[in-house]
Design an enzyme around this catalytic site. Sequence first.
Site, PDB file in Angstrom:
ATOM      1  N   THR A 186       0.507  -1.882   0.015  1.00  0.00           N
ATOM      2  CA  THR A 186       0.316  -0.228  -0.212  1.00  0.00           C
ATOM      3  C   THR A 186       0.654   1.167  -0.392  1.00  0.00           C
ATOM      4  O   THR A 186       1.866   1.460   0.768  1.00  0.00           O
ATOM      5  CB  THR A 186      -0.997  -0.094   1.403  1.00  0.00           C
ATOM      6  N   GLU A 331      -5.851  -4.039  -0.464  1.00  0.00           N
ATOM      7  CA  GLU A 331      -5.992  -4.866  -0.094  1.00  0.00           C
ATOM      8  C   GLU A 331      -7.542  -5.980  -1.034  1.00  0.00           C
ATOM      9  O   GLU A 331      -7.666  -6.840   0.279  1.00  0.00           O
ATOM     10  CB  GLU A 331      -6.613  -4.693   0.894  1.00  0.00           C
ATOM     11  N   LYS A 440     -15.357  16.584  10.668  1.00  0.00           N
ATOM     12  CA  LYS A 440     -17.039  15.978  12.256  1.00  0.00           C
ATOM     13  C   LYS A 440     -17.754  17.366  12.366  1.00  0.00           C
ATOM     14  O   LYS A 440     -16.419  18.162  13.801  1.00  0.00           O
ATOM     15  CB  LYS A 440     -16.061  15.302  13.704  1.00  0.00           C
ATOM     16  N   TRP A 445     -21.531  14.574  10.649  1.00  0.00           N
ATOM     17  CA  TRP A 445     -20.359  14.345   9.563  1.00  0.00           C
ATOM     18  C   TRP A 445     -21.031  14.960   8.414  1.00  0.00           C
ATOM     19  O   TRP A 445     -21.803  14.215   7.834  1.00  0.00           O
ATOM     20  CB  TRP A 445     -19.940  12.671   9.829  1.00  0.00           C
TER      21      TRP A 445
HETATM   22  P1  ADP Z   1      -3.371   3.296  -1.695  1.00  0.00           P
HETATM   23  O1  ADP Z   1      -3.699   1.709  -0.165  1.00  0.00           O
HETATM   24  O2  ADP Z   1      -1.743   2.756  -2.139  1.00  0.00           O
HETATM   25  O3  ADP Z   1      -3.717   4.236  -1.258  1.00  0.00           O
HETATM   26  P2  ADP Z   1      -5.293   2.034  -3.287  1.00  0.00           P
HETATM   27  O4  ADP Z   1      -5.595   1.672  -4.167  1.00  0.00           O
HETATM   28  O5  ADP Z   1      -5.373   0.731  -2.129  1.00  0.00           O
HETATM   29  O6  ADP Z   1      -4.308   2.608  -3.075  1.00  0.00           O
HETATM   30  O7  ADP Z   1      -6.463   2.373  -2.389  1.00  0.00           O
HETATM   31  C1  ADP Z   1      -7.773   1.893  -2.043  1.00  0.00           C
HETATM   32  C2  ADP Z   1      -9.065   3.503  -1.390  1.00  0.00           C
HETATM   33  O8  ADP Z   1      -9.140   4.461  -2.572  1.00  0.00           O
HETATM   34  C3  ADP Z   1     -10.085   3.552  -1.058  1.00  0.00           C
HETATM   35  O9  ADP Z   1      -9.954   2.884   0.324  1.00  0.00           O
HETATM   36  C4  ADP Z   1     -10.731   4.439  -1.274  1.00  0.00           C
HETATM   37  O10 ADP Z   1     -10.774   5.525  -0.042  1.00  0.00           O
HETATM   38  C5  ADP Z   1     -10.049   4.984  -2.238  1.00  0.00           C
HETATM   39  N1  ADP Z   1     -10.699   4.860  -3.436  1.00  0.00           N
HETATM   40  C6  ADP Z   1     -10.589   3.816  -4.405  1.00  0.00           C
HETATM   41  N2  ADP Z   1     -11.668   4.014  -5.682  1.00  0.00           N
HETATM   42  C7  ADP Z   1     -12.575   4.987  -5.350  1.00  0.00           C
HETATM   43  C8  ADP Z   1     -13.624   5.475  -5.832  1.00  0.00           C
HETATM   44  N3  ADP Z   1     -13.565   4.746  -6.880  1.00  0.00           N
HETATM   45  N4  ADP Z   1     -13.776   6.412  -5.485  1.00  0.00           N
HETATM   46  C9  ADP Z   1     -13.747   6.802  -4.149  1.00  0.00           C
HETATM   47  N5  ADP Z   1     -12.144   6.506  -3.476  1.00  0.00           N
HETATM   48  C10 ADP Z   1     -12.128   5.496  -4.461  1.00  0.00           C
END
Ligand code: ADP
Length: 543
Positions: A186, A331, A440, A445
Site C-alpha cells: 500500500t 487489500e 466532524k 459528519w
Molecule cells: P493505496 O492504498 O495505495 O492508497 P488503494 O488503491 O489501495 O491505494 O486505495 C484504496 C482507497 O482508494 C479506497 O479505500 C478508497 O478510499 C479510495 N478509492 C478507490 N476507488 C475509489 C472510488 N471510485 N471513489 C472513491 N474513492 C475510491
Amino acid sequence: MLGLMQDRPLLISQLIEFAAENHGDTEIVSRRVEGDIHRYTYRDARHRAKQMAEALVGLGIKPGDRIGTLAWNGYRHFELYYAISGMGAVCHTINPRLFPEQIVYIVNHAEDRILFVDANLLPLVEKLAPQFKGVRHIVAMTDRAHLPAGLAIPNLLVYEELISGKPGTYEWPEFDEKTASSLCYTSGTTGNPKGVLYSHRSTLLHAYGSALPDTLNVSARSVVLPVVPMFHVNAWGLPYSGCLAGAKLVFPGAALDGASLYELYENEKVTHTAGVPTIWLGLLNHMQSKGLKLSTLKYAVVGGSAAPPAMIETFQRAFGVEVLHAWGMTEMSPLGTVNTLKHKQLALPADQQLQVRLKQGRAVFGVDMKIVDDKGKDLPRDGKAFGDLLVRGPWIVSRYFRDEGGDPLREGGWFPTGDVATIDPDGFMQITDRSKDVIKSGGEWISSIDLENAAMAHPAIAEAAVIGVAHPKWDERPLMIVVPRPGANLTREAVLDFLKDKIAKWWMPDDVQFVEAIPHTATGKILKTKLRDDFKAYKLPTA
Ligand code: ADP
C-alpha cells in the site's frame, strides 16, 4: 458427502497457457520505454515467459523467493508476471513514484532477490542500489543496444541476453493454489507501507469476477488498454482477466499524457481502458482542446478516487464512452464494486441516472459488503445511513506480509476498508469519505468528497479539495482549497455562490483558499495529510 469433481488447483500459469492455446494470434501491443511500438502475440508471450522462467531457475531462484519489478506497463513486465508467479516465486511490483526511502524500505522488507528495472528507471535504481540488502542481481528490461550509457550498477544483467538462447520448453510446476503469487505494498500515506500478498487462487478468482459483463466486461472482442500501472494492484487485474478472456492488450509504457494515449486508442482500436481520474483529466483536456473524437472506445473504468460528475458526463456526451465507476483497494486485489445500471436505473431521467452513476457501484460476486456505526452495529441499506464500510471474500487480505500491523480483521472476518459509505436497496454503494477525512462538525459528519464533487462541476475549477479545520464551537469546519483553471478569474464568493443550491446549508465551507496545485499521492489521490500540514497555521475567518 464430498463432490466427485476434479480437484485441480487454480494457477496463474493456466491463464497464459489458455490464452496461448485459444487466442494464440491475439496481439499484445506495447509502447516501449525505448520509444517505438512493439507488437507480438499471446503465443510469443508464453514462449518468452517460459524462457524467463528458465533464466530464473538458472539464477538460482527458488519457489517463494521474491522478485521485484520497477517497470511501466509493457510486454516484458507482462512476461515477468507469468514467469515469476508461474514458477512459484513471488512477483513484487514496486511503484517507482514512491519516495526513494520507501522504495528502499519495501525492497528490503520484501527481501527481493532480483530487481527487474525499466531502462528509464535505471538512474533511480543506480542511486538506491547500495542500500538494497538482499538483491543479488539487477536486470535492465531492455537489450544491450538500448542500455543507458555510463551506469554504475555492478553486475547489471540485460533482459534480452538473459532469455536469449533459452529453449522456452519450461513445464509450469503444479502446486497448492494458496501459494503466494505476487506482492504489492500500500502507498503508506500513514506509517510504513504494508505488503499485501496475493495467492494464485485469489488472483484467478479475482480474474473471473472482474471479467464478468457487469464488472469490467472483458471478452475476446475487447481491446484493453490499462493505464492503471502494473505496479499498482496488478493494473486492476487486467493482465490476468485479459488472458482469461483472450482480449487484445495494449500497454502504454511510461507515456500517460493525453496525446500519447489518444494515439494508441485510435491506432489500436481500443474498446476498454482503465485508470484514475487525474489521467482522464489530461486525456479529456487534450481531446477537447484539439476537437478530437474517439472512434472505438466504449468503456472507461474510473477508480482509485471518486469519478467527478463532469467527467462521467463529458465521457458520455462528448465522446460516447460509458464510464464504469469502480471502487477497490490494494487489500482487495483490488476490485470491490463496479457501477453498471439495472433496468430500473436505466428508466430514470438523465439527471437522476447521473446521481446513480456517481456511486461507486454494486458488489462483484465474491465480495460481501456491509456498513456499521461507531459501535460496530449494522446499518440499514437504505442509501441514507452512512458508516464504516467492511468487506470480506476470497480475494480480500487476511493479514499483511510479515504480520505487519497485527490482525486487521474484525469479528466475523470483516476487513475495515477505512472508507465511509452508504449502500442503497439496489446494492449500489457510495463512498462518502475516508474515515480519516470525514469532517466532524458538531457531532455530525460532512463528506469532503461530496463537497469536492460539487465544486469540480464549476467550469473555472480545475481541482478542489476539502479538509476539516479546527473550530472552537463546531470542532471542525470545512475549508475548500481550489486550483482555478488557467486564466480563470475566480473569487471566493463565486465558489460559495455556486455551491449554494448543491449542498446542505450547514455543509457550506467556511472559507475558500486558492492554490496553484494540490498535492497527490504516488497513486493519484489527493494527499490530504500534506494539505492538512500545509494549512496547519491557517485560522478560519469564522473561528
Ligand atoms: P493505496 O492504498 O495505495 O492508497 P488503494 O488503491 O489501495 O491505494 O486505495 C484504496 C482507497 O482508494 C479506497 O479505500 C478508497 O478510499 C479510495 N478509492 C478507490 N476507488 C475509489 C472510488 N471510485 N471513489 C472513491 N474513492 C475510491
